[in-house]
Scaffold this active site. Sequence first.
Site, PDB file in Angstrom:
ATOM      1  N   SER A  72      -6.613  -2.701   2.780  1.00  0.00           N
ATOM      2  CA  SER A  72      -7.022  -2.077   1.520  1.00  0.00           C
ATOM      3  C   SER A  72      -7.464  -3.084   0.462  1.00  0.00           C
ATOM      4  CB  SER A  72      -5.891  -1.199   0.952  1.00  0.00           C
ATOM      5  OG  SER A  72      -5.689  -0.081   1.774  1.00  0.00           O
ATOM      6  N   ASN A  95     -10.015  -1.196  10.727  1.00  0.00           N
ATOM      7  CA  ASN A  95      -8.826  -0.574  10.133  1.00  0.00           C
ATOM      8  C   ASN A  95      -8.322   0.491  11.094  1.00  0.00           C
ATOM      9  OD1 ASN A  95      -7.012   0.918   8.566  1.00  0.00           O
ATOM     10  ND2 ASN A  95      -8.180   0.604   6.688  1.00  0.00           N
ATOM     11  N   ARG A 134     -11.722   2.628  11.784  1.00  0.00           N
ATOM     12  CA  ARG A 134     -12.913   2.423  10.969  1.00  0.00           C
ATOM     13  C   ARG A 134     -13.267   0.949  10.932  1.00  0.00           C
ATOM     14  NH1 ARG A 134     -11.149   2.921   5.752  1.00  0.00           N
ATOM     15  NH2 ARG A 134     -11.746   0.766   5.322  1.00  0.00           N
ATOM     16  N   GLY A 170      -7.464   5.279   5.510  1.00  0.00           N
ATOM     17  CA  GLY A 170      -6.915   6.136   4.468  1.00  0.00           C
ATOM     18  C   GLY A 170      -7.230   7.602   4.700  1.00  0.00           C
ATOM     19  N   GLU A 218     -13.851  -6.261   9.281  1.00  0.00           N
ATOM     20  CA  GLU A 218     -12.562  -5.946   9.884  1.00  0.00           C
ATOM     21  C   GLU A 218     -12.577  -4.542  10.449  1.00  0.00           C
ATOM     22  OE1 GLU A 218      -9.670  -6.371   6.805  1.00  0.00           O
ATOM     23  OE2 GLU A 218     -10.272  -4.562   5.748  1.00  0.00           O
ATOM     24  N   ASP A 223     -15.613  -2.012   8.992  1.00  0.00           N
ATOM     25  CA  ASP A 223     -16.300  -2.296   7.734  1.00  0.00           C
ATOM     26  C   ASP A 223     -17.253  -3.472   7.919  1.00  0.00           C
ATOM     27  OD1 ASP A 223     -14.770  -0.304   6.560  1.00  0.00           O
ATOM     28  OD2 ASP A 223     -13.219  -1.701   5.906  1.00  0.00           O
ATOM     29  N   GLU A 282       0.814  -1.217   0.000  1.00  0.00           N
ATOM     30  CA  GLU A 282       0.000   0.000   0.000  1.00  0.00           C
ATOM     31  C   GLU A 282       0.850   1.270   0.000  1.00  0.00           C
ATOM     32  OE1 GLU A 282      -3.461  -0.497   2.814  1.00  0.00           O
ATOM     33  OE2 GLU A 282      -2.356  -2.326   3.247  1.00  0.00           O
ATOM     34  N   TYR A 308      -9.535   3.739  -3.964  1.00  0.00           N
ATOM     35  CA  TYR A 308      -8.595   4.834  -4.149  1.00  0.00           C
ATOM     36  C   TYR A 308      -8.638   5.518  -5.515  1.00  0.00           C
ATOM     37  CZ  TYR A 308      -6.838   2.864   0.161  1.00  0.00           C
ATOM     38  OH  TYR A 308      -6.753   2.403   1.439  1.00  0.00           O
TER      39      TYR A 308
END
Length: 316
Positions: A149, A279, A257, A283, A277, A259, A23, A218
Amino acid sequence: MIGKAPERTREHVAVLMGGWSAERDVSLRSGAACAKALEGEGYRVTQIDVDRDIAARLKEVQPDVCFNALHGRFGEDGCLQGVLECLAIPYTHSGVLASALAMHKERAKDVMRLAGVPVAEAEVVTRRQAMERHAIKPPYVVKPVDEGSSVGVVIVEAGANGPPARIGEIGKPEDLVMVERYIPGRELTCAVIGDFVSNIIEIKPLKGLEFYDYEAKYAPGGSQHVLPADVSPDVYQLVQKYTLAACSALGCRGAARADFRFDDAAAGGTGELICLEVNTQPGMTETSLVPELAQYAGWSFGELVRFLVEDASCNR
């Protein structure tokens, strides 16, 4: 509303970015955006493209605080956090243990399950084993056990005679991968910023993509974000409840965050809500979710990065 952002008390911020994970490119974009915003907030900023000499580089630069804008291995899995603890430099986001737990998908599931957060059934096998046979009944998802990601994710559809060849094209045969039951439905995400639980975004991948993959995350125009998500009040509150429970159980700090997949009963699904998951290094690019959620709650991007810098500490 999220409340007032803290006043600036620190002067020199080292923004750590780049690194050598899969990443890297996204981290460089996150870091550049954060550095620009921090300068706009009045901080003196040094951008550092992280290499294995990072400890020596930080001793040379001597920042008051490090803004961790790295994604993926080393920057997101507790390793860099351990270096910063040894150097006694305050840093943003989660600490060593929370970062390591959240990054390791199998261990994160164990912790979240004990906290009452619903997670999908999964098996951890080597990539070679995942290529040789179905580890679980299709449909399922194959993903690296410690990447973010959506890097290296492969969906195996129902009725597949055997694992697709592309599973073996992504990493080494001895790498560990998670084979997880595929959850159909809608993609939802929610953040915790400090003690604040955000609203919820529904992410709709565009360009014919089958899920919220690396490109959808992205690439400009890769996905449509619906904020607030159009779900029932009960589901909305459950997502927020599970987000807070998951982040608290893992020990996340700063901004994190969670998801989810929601198999919408209105569309003929089961109504199942599953946390995929957490994070710990979300990002921070122009298409990223946490800055969008913070803005919806009343914070500019500059106020968000200022909060993270002022929240930074060791022993996280």
